[in-house]
Design a protein around this motif. Structure first.
Motif, PDB file in Angstrom:
ATOM      1  N   ILE A  68      -4.591-120.670 -44.268  1.00  0.00           N
ATOM      2  CA  ILE A  68      -4.363-119.284 -44.661  1.00  0.00           C
ATOM      3  C   ILE A  68      -4.198-119.326 -46.179  1.00  0.00           C
ATOM      4  CG2 ILE A  68      -2.722-117.377 -44.523  1.00  0.00           C
ATOM      5  CD1 ILE A  68      -1.990-118.570 -41.716  1.00  0.00           C
ATOM      6  N   GLU A  69      -4.755-118.364 -46.863  1.00  0.00           N
ATOM      7  CA  GLU A  69      -4.650-118.353 -48.318  1.00  0.00           C
ATOM      8  C   GLU A  69      -3.804-117.168 -48.764  1.00  0.00           C
ATOM      9  OE1 GLU A  69      -7.616-119.430 -51.880  1.00  0.00           O
ATOM     10  OE2 GLU A  69      -8.300-117.829 -50.570  1.00  0.00           O
ATOM     11  N   LEU A  70      -2.884-117.428 -49.678  1.00  0.00           N
ATOM     12  CA  LEU A  70      -2.016-116.405 -50.242  1.00  0.00           C
ATOM     13  C   LEU A  70      -2.443-116.155 -51.678  1.00  0.00           C
ATOM     14  CD1 LEU A  70       0.588-114.631 -50.153  1.00  0.00           C
ATOM     15  CD2 LEU A  70       1.829-116.660 -50.920  1.00  0.00           C
ATOM     16  N   VAL A  71      -2.651-114.885 -52.031  1.00  0.00           N
ATOM     17  CA  VAL A  71      -3.023-114.503 -53.394  1.00  0.00           C
ATOM     18  C   VAL A  71      -2.029-113.456 -53.869  1.00  0.00           C
ATOM     19  CG1 VAL A  71      -4.823-113.532 -54.869  1.00  0.00           C
ATOM     20  CG2 VAL A  71      -5.465-114.911 -52.882  1.00  0.00           C
ATOM     21  N   VAL A  72      -1.402-113.709 -55.012  1.00  0.00           N
ATOM     22  CA  VAL A  72      -0.474-112.762 -55.619  1.00  0.00           C
ATOM     23  C   VAL A  72      -1.038-112.403 -56.984  1.00  0.00           C
ATOM     24  CG1 VAL A  72       1.904-112.334 -56.352  1.00  0.00           C
ATOM     25  CG2 VAL A  72       1.453-113.906 -54.452  1.00  0.00           C
ATOM     26  N   GLU A  73      -1.276-111.108 -57.205  1.00  0.00           N
ATOM     27  CA  GLU A  73      -1.891-110.662 -58.455  1.00  0.00           C
ATOM     28  C   GLU A  73      -1.024-109.618 -59.137  1.00  0.00           C
ATOM     29  OE1 GLU A  73      -6.044-108.703 -60.082  1.00  0.00           O
ATOM     30  OE2 GLU A  73      -5.792-109.068 -57.952  1.00  0.00           O
ATOM     31  N   LEU A  74      -0.797-109.834 -60.425  1.00  0.00           N
ATOM     32  CA  LEU A  74      -0.066-108.866 -61.229  1.00  0.00           C
ATOM     33  C   LEU A  74      -1.036-107.791 -61.686  1.00  0.00           C
ATOM     34  CD1 LEU A  74       2.519-108.059 -62.698  1.00  0.00           C
ATOM     35  CD2 LEU A  74       1.791-109.490 -64.598  1.00  0.00           C
TER      36      LEU A  74
END
Length: 146
Positions: A68-74
C-alpha cells in the motif's frame, strides 16, 4: 543552487507500507511526521485518524498482492493524503451516504468512509496505472499548527 544554500523542504512524501494491519500505526506516525516536516498547517490529529481509516480499508478490502502506498502532499490551502492499492474497485461511496441504514454506532466496522466524508474538506478516489488511489484533503487549520 550554491552548495551552502538551504535545501527547500519537500512538498510531498511518498512511502510504501506493508499490506498488513501493522501498516495502520506506521501510517499514523508517518502522516504526523510528514505534516511536521512539510510544515503543513492542517490538523494533524484529523489527518492521522483519516489516514488510519484509509489504510485500514486498503488492508481489509484488498488482497495482499502488493504494498500500500501513502502519499502526503502539502498544498497552498492545506494538505492532501492519498492511499494507493492494487485493487481497481471503488472504495464504497465517498461522495454521499448510500440509501439504507446508516452505520451502526455499536459495530466495529462501517464508519470509516463516513468519518472521511464528514471530517475532510474533499475526498474521492481515482484509477491509477496499478489500481486506485483513495484520497482526502484537509484545509489549513486556523491559528498555530497542532
Amino acid at each position: 543552487m550554491p552548495p551552502d544554500a538551504p535545501v527547500p523542504p519537500p512538498s510531498s512524501w511518498r512511502i510504501a507500507l506493508p499490506h498488513s494491519t501493522a501498516a495502520v500505526p506506521i501510517a499514523r506516525a508517518l502522516v504526523r511526521t510528514a505534516l511536521a516536516d512539510l510544515e503543513a498547517a492542517a490538523d494533524t490529529d484529523t489527518a492521522e485518524l483519516l489516514t488510519a481509516e484509509l489504510v485500514a480499508n486498503a488492508v481489509e478490502h484488498t488482497d495482499g498482492s502488493g504494498p500500500i502506498e501513502l502519499v502526503v502532499e502539502l498544498m497552498a490551502t492545506g494538505c492532501q493524503v492519498e492511499v494507493h492499492d492494487h485493487d481497481p474497485g471503488p472504495p464504497g461511496d465517498l461522495s454521499a451516504l448510500r440509501p439504507g441504514t446508516p452505520p451502526d454506532p455499536w459495530q466495529e466496522h462501517g464508519r470509516g468512509l463516513l468519518l472521511i466524508r464528514t471530517l475532510s474538506s474533499a475526498c474521492g478516489h481515482r484509477a491509477t496505472e496499478h489500481g486506485k488511489a483513495v484520497w482526502f484533503t484537509l484545509p489549513a487549520a486556523p491559528g498555530p499548527r497542532s
